[in-house]
Scaffold this active site. Sequence first.
Site, PDB file in Angstrom:
ATOM      1  N   CYS A 244       0.874  -1.251   0.024  1.00 23.51           N
ATOM      2  CA  CYS A 244      -0.185  -0.092   0.059  1.00 23.51           C
ATOM      3  C   CYS A 244       0.861   1.224   0.056  1.00 23.51           C
ATOM      4  O   CYS A 244       2.310   1.175   0.245  1.00 23.51           O
ATOM      5  CB  CYS A 244      -0.885  -0.006   1.145  1.00 23.51           C
TER       6      CYS A 244
ATOM      7  N   ALA B 276       3.128   1.438   2.715  1.00 18.48           N
ATOM      8  CA  ALA B 276       4.441   0.773   2.736  1.00 18.48           C
ATOM      9  C   ALA B 276       5.407   1.291   1.850  1.00 18.48           C
ATOM     10  O   ALA B 276       6.733   1.267   1.974  1.00 18.48           O
ATOM     11  CB  ALA B 276       3.985  -0.732   2.178  1.00 18.48           C
TER      12      ALA B 276
ATOM     13  N   ARG C 103      13.275  -5.209   5.874  1.00 21.67           N
ATOM     14  CA  ARG C 103      13.953  -5.071   4.481  1.00 21.67           C
ATOM     15  C   ARG C 103      15.419  -5.104   4.566  1.00 21.67           C
ATOM     16  O   ARG C 103      16.108  -4.819   3.295  1.00 21.67           O
ATOM     17  CB  ARG C 103      13.515  -3.641   4.094  1.00 21.67           C
TER      18      ARG C 103
ATOM     19  N   HIS D 254       5.539   5.919  -2.835  1.00 22.54           N
ATOM     20  CA  HIS D 254       6.757   6.792  -3.293  1.00 22.54           C
ATOM     21  C   HIS D 254       6.704   7.946  -3.528  1.00 22.54           C
ATOM     22  O   HIS D 254       7.310   8.901  -3.285  1.00 22.54           O
ATOM     23  CB  HIS D 254       7.574   5.773  -4.516  1.00 22.54           C
TER      24      HIS D 254
END
Lengths: 491, 74
Positions: A62, A65, A96, A195
Amino acid sequence: MSELTREQAQALIEEVLEVYPEKAKKDRAKHLMVNDKTIEQSKKCITSNRKSVPGVMTQRGCAYAGSKGVVWGPIKDIIDISHGPVGCGAYSRGGRRNYYAGTSGVDSFCDINFTSDFQEKDIVFGGDKKLAKLIDELEGLFPLSKGISVQSECPVGLIGDDIEAVAKKKQAEIGKVIVPVRCEGFRGVSQSLGHHIANDAVRDWIISNRDDKAFESTPYDVAILGDYNIGGDAWASRILLEEMGLRVVAQWSGDGTLAEMENTPKVKLNLLHCYRSMNYIARHMEEKYAIPWLEYNFFGPTKIAESLRDIASHFDDKIKEGAERVIAKYTPAMNAIIAKYKPRLQGKKVMLYVGGLRPRHTIGAYEDLGMEVIGAGYEFAHNDDYDRTMKEMKDATLIYDDVTGYEFEEFVRQLKPDLIGSGIKEKYAFHKMGVPFRQLHSWDYSGPYHGFDGFAVFARDMDMTVNNPCWGMLKAPWLKEEESTGELKAA
Amino acid sequence: MANIMVRKSADGGLSFYLPKRDIEDSITSIEFDTPEKWGGEIRLGNGGVYFIDPIPAPARLPISVRARRVDGVE
């Protein structure tokens, strides 16, 4: 399996689509294609960045994220508050492997989950007061943080909290950068919009902070954008750039700091590794500060050499010589690695399905090892990514956008690749099917894979996976016979 | 009306970028391209047609301007 012809590949796609209801079939058909190198523009044959069909197993994330996990999370001296209920932050914490140099909880905060932990009363009465209190607490507990970002989770947008007002007020009070990010998870169709939102927040709240401050610059200043330092990637890249004579001013979201980001508008060239997640800010800097940007690819010696020369072409002869020197220095070592692993990997077929960049960036590295990519696809790419991918891929290979769990498994069953590179959500299904698998989001707890040093690790890992004898011993639980013996239990 | 960015592409031509929709394409033709008057109707490689209110030619590219979609798919 031998190479497919165009017709066979098309037939395969149609066969896989057969199980869907009419409407879903029509929609999914637009996301799957057989590569055709003669096509210049991908939009004529593949649709991307569209909402997933309800009911299929998508691998997407999403907007939260994309913003908190990808762009903001790895900046080490900024505290990222997951503003909302506790789960989003808790389940996205530290998976990550974006490495940083620093002391966690003292001057670095990448692997700590900060959350406002919304309760019913915060939904009813609003969470602004709680956010203000939380910022005061953070300031008391972690005085060495350089800034704070407020990453909105869904409820914040739904109840209409004014996080910008709180951020402004608190920024004046404590004198640190506080960035409100409107990255509620319901925005957009995938993490890709996250982003974009995160980049816009950087643009609005950070990038111009030091515009009128003096900065001692050199003609060789560059910034690395979009290298997330997974397993140390950015470090393996940085040393190459420094070795050829450049000065790396900022590393952004990969062992980066707030000060580095604020100094980025002073550099001479922005180097963009992950185009998908960072091109927005690079475009902004190009317009506002006239800093050119360049996409580069540090996977595999062929692409690295190409990229180093590309980067050097923006500078004078000193750097150009530097690039040649670096390439010459590492070539014997790279040849040795290829000589060692190529015979073991020659002709092996790979299928990739990763986020927004690696399906095209790693193709060169696989080809250096003699491997062949027979299928590639992205979770959240846009059409410009497919434009770039189609040139890299061979004719009559499969390209799939936002592939569903079912489609991917079916493609693998039919094409029988020797290796799959994808994410954690696909990993165990393929493990159970007994297909060699590498997790290409976080390098399966290995890395770095970028740079010349990274290629050595990459080649070793691929060999380790493809030629591991364990795969033949696995049988999927659903294929097991009733009277299966104890030795299969491990599967 | 949408905000678009016009930049110089690597091959020397102009390229079009629409941040909101993440559409990037080459500009095949631009109506006015003189120092005094720049803009007008622009045609894209994908068949889209946009209109930029003519302005004096920008000192340097890229530049963000408002544009109106006239024709073509998004």
